[in-house]
Design a protein around this motif. Structure first.
Motif, mmCIF file in Angstrom:
data_model
loop_
_atom_site.group_PDB
_atom_site.id
_atom_site.type_symbol
_atom_site.label_atom_id
_atom_site.label_comp_id
_atom_site.label_asym_id
_atom_site.label_seq_id
_atom_site.Cartn_x
_atom_site.Cartn_y
_atom_site.Cartn_z
ATOM 1 N N HIS A 1 10.317 3.854 -5.479
ATOM 2 C CA HIS A 1 8.887 3.716 -5.012
ATOM 3 C C HIS A 1 8.681 2.327 -4.296
ATOM 4 N N ALA A 2 8.626 2.480 -3.056
ATOM 5 C CA ALA A 2 8.240 1.334 -2.093
ATOM 6 C C ALA A 2 6.637 1.008 -2.057
ATOM 7 N N ASN A 3 6.408 0.293 -3.102
ATOM 8 C CA ASN A 3 5.096 -0.186 -3.374
ATOM 9 C C ASN A 3 4.742 -1.540 -3.132
ATOM 10 N N ALA A 4 5.536 -2.555 -2.522
ATOM 11 C CA ALA A 4 5.050 -3.829 -2.371
ATOM 12 C C ALA A 4 4.229 -3.730 -1.079
ATOM 13 N N GLY A 5 3.278 -4.491 -1.129
ATOM 14 C CA GLY A 5 2.636 -4.784 0.072
ATOM 15 C C GLY A 5 1.493 -6.041 -0.034
ATOM 16 N N ALA A 6 0.836 -6.287 0.991
ATOM 17 C CA ALA A 6 0.072 -7.454 1.391
ATOM 18 C C ALA A 6 -1.205 -6.758 1.782
ATOM 19 N N TYR A 7 -2.346 -7.748 1.805
ATOM 20 C CA TYR A 7 -3.665 -7.191 2.620
ATOM 21 C C TYR A 7 -4.018 -8.314 3.184
ATOM 22 N N ASP B 1 1.646 -10.725 11.391
ATOM 23 C CA ASP B 1 3.176 -10.351 11.644
ATOM 24 C C ASP B 1 3.627 -10.293 10.306
ATOM 25 N N ARG B 2 3.299 -11.399 9.299
ATOM 26 C CA ARG B 2 3.777 -11.266 7.712
ATOM 27 C C ARG B 2 3.536 -10.263 7.115
ATOM 28 N N MET B 3 2.253 -9.805 7.361
ATOM 29 C CA MET B 3 1.681 -8.633 6.326
ATOM 30 C C MET B 3 2.651 -7.376 7.198
ATOM 31 N N LEU B 4 2.710 -7.188 8.416
ATOM 32 C CA LEU B 4 3.156 -6.002 8.839
ATOM 33 C C LEU B 4 4.576 -5.803 8.508
ATOM 34 N N ASN B 5 5.380 -7.089 8.264
ATOM 35 C CA ASN B 5 6.691 -7.141 8.006
ATOM 36 C C ASN B 5 6.928 -6.592 6.668
ATOM 37 N N LEU B 6 5.965 -6.915 5.720
ATOM 38 C CA LEU B 6 5.987 -6.433 4.325
ATOM 39 C C LEU B 6 5.687 -4.856 4.393
ATOM 40 N N ASN B 7 4.540 -4.828 4.724
ATOM 41 C CA ASN B 7 3.764 -3.274 4.563
ATOM 42 C C ASN B 7 4.468 -2.200 5.466
ATOM 43 N N VAL B 8 5.170 -2.690 6.516
ATOM 44 C CA VAL B 8 5.701 -1.480 7.318
ATOM 45 C C VAL B 8 7.368 -1.679 7.488
ATOM 46 N N ASN B 9 7.656 -2.911 8.039
ATOM 47 C CA ASN B 9 9.074 -2.960 8.355
ATOM 48 C C ASN B 9 9.999 -2.846 6.900
ATOM 49 N N ALA B 10 9.525 -3.556 5.767
ATOM 50 C CA ALA B 10 9.973 -3.554 4.654
ATOM 51 C C ALA B 10 10.081 -2.138 3.910
ATOM 52 N N VAL B 11 9.290 -1.396 4.031
ATOM 53 C CA VAL B 11 9.323 -0.098 3.797
ATOM 54 C C VAL B 11 10.495 0.678 4.454
ATOM 55 N N PHE B 12 10.354 0.489 5.630
ATOM 56 C CA PHE B 12 11.512 1.208 6.556
ATOM 57 C C PHE B 12 12.714 0.935 6.083
ATOM 58 N N ARG B 13 13.149 -0.467 5.828
ATOM 59 C CA ARG B 13 14.400 -0.973 5.641
ATOM 60 C C ARG B 13 14.949 -0.757 4.161
ATOM 61 N N THR B 14 13.906 -0.714 3.136
ATOM 62 C CA THR B 14 14.359 -0.374 1.925
ATOM 63 C C THR B 14 14.620 1.027 1.626
ATOM 64 N N VAL B 15 13.769 1.966 2.433
ATOM 65 C CA VAL B 15 14.049 3.251 2.351
ATOM 66 C C VAL B 15 15.441 3.654 2.742
ATOM 67 N N HIS B 16 15.554 3.228 4.008
ATOM 68 C CA HIS B 16 16.947 3.360 4.705
ATOM 69 C C HIS B 16 18.081 2.737 3.902
ATOM 70 N N ALA B 17 17.782 1.771 3.015
ATOM 71 C CA ALA B 17 18.761 1.418 2.335
ATOM 72 C C ALA B 17 19.254 2.500 1.173
ATOM 73 N N PRO C 1 -9.170 -4.101 9.917
ATOM 74 C CA PRO C 1 -8.132 -3.087 11.011
ATOM 75 C C PRO C 1 -6.600 -3.485 10.849
ATOM 76 N N ILE C 2 -6.069 -4.428 10.748
ATOM 77 C CA ILE C 2 -4.582 -4.715 10.610
ATOM 78 C C ILE C 2 -4.335 -4.012 9.448
ATOM 79 N N TYR C 3 -4.791 -4.073 8.158
ATOM 80 C CA TYR C 3 -4.163 -3.454 7.064
ATOM 81 C C TYR C 3 -4.489 -2.092 7.368
ATOM 82 N N THR C 4 -5.363 -1.550 7.896
ATOM 83 C CA THR C 4 -5.608 0.037 8.264
ATOM 84 C C THR C 4 -4.443 0.377 9.180
ATOM 85 N N ALA C 5 -4.026 -0.553 10.188
ATOM 86 C CA ALA C 5 -3.112 -0.170 11.024
ATOM 87 C C ALA C 5 -1.518 0.009 10.346
#
Length: 242
Positions: free
Chosen positions: A86-92, A106-122, A151-155
């Motif tokens: 369950h890739a749940n962690a995120g920021a707002y 950038d910090r929020m996108l790294n957690l909300n998006v990139n960390a999801v990609f990276r952990t699921v890939h793992a 808008p950034i959270y939505t993106a």
């Protein structure tokens, strides 16, 4: 069908608080062993004592690639297998875009998006090898509509939705299900960053709900027959509409 997760191992990111903690408790109550993935080491250690032997703490900094690289080996070392992730962690971040801090974006996108990609890939190679598994991502109603005050959270959540739908089609042939839970406003530490007037208005109107409602959806998704994939669940407070 019941909601028995006995014999299953589920890893949940952001498990030390909010939605992640509620989901961990629900999965434990359903019989699973749960790997609580978070960076808050003291909090995790206290929770493992509180929740019992089936709650397995794992300290991971999801924004640090080296830390994430050690996540899956540690899960296997501690639990022997992984049935669901369950890739749940995120920021707002909310408010007017022009008043925002691009570094915070950038910090929020790294957690909300990139960390999801990276952990699921793992975790996917293990699931592909076993020929079964579940990937569930905490999205948001903001992943289904453009919310003007965030808008950034939505993106970030639109990116998550696209990822979930595309990945589901790629890995279905391996017996792996991929889905998203998209809550409306939940009473968690994330909403503390809302514009004050929005938060005050939501509390007064009863348009926030408890994280346990999301946790019940997670258990429902994980306990469906393997012939069924729950692709998306949008869950809203009764008095909330957008």
């Amino acid at each position: 069908m019941g909601q028995d997760l006995s014999g299953k191992v589920i890893a949940i990111t952001g498990a030390a608080s909010g939605i992640g903690l509620a989901c961990a408790k629900a999965c434990l109550s359903s019989g699973a062993r749960v790997v609580l993935v978070d960076y808050a080491e003291d909090r995790l250690n206290n929770l493992s004592l509180e929740l019992g032997a089936n709650a397995i703490p794992l300290v991971v900094n999801l924004t640090d690639p080296k830390s994430v690289a050690g996540m899956m080996p540690a899960i296997l070392d501690k639990a022997g297998q992984l049935d669901a992730f369950h890739a749940n962690a995120g920021a707002y971040i909310g408010g007017d875009f022009t008043d925002g801090d691009p570094d915070a974006f950038d910090r929020m996108l790294n957690l909300n998006v990139n960390a999801v990609f990276r952990t699921v890939h793992a975790v996917l190679p293990h699931m592909i090898e076993r020929g079964t598994g579940d990937i569930i991502v905490t999205s948001s109603v903001a992943g289904h509509t453009a919310v003007p005050w965030e808008p950034i959270y939505t993106a970030s959540k639109h990116a998550v939705q696209a990822f979930v739908h595309a990945l589901r089609r790629q890995v279905a042939k391996h017996g792996i299900r991929v889905g998203a839970i998209a809550p409306g406003p939940v009473l968690t530490p994330l909403v503390e960053d809302w514009p004050k007037e929005n938060l005050d208005r939501a509390i007064a109107a009863g348009t926030l709900f408890d994280p346990k409602e999301v946790a019940e959806v997670l258990v429902f998704m994980l306990t469906r027959s393997r012939t069924v994939t729950i692709r998306d669940v949008v869950i809203l407070p009764a008095n909330f509409d957008i």
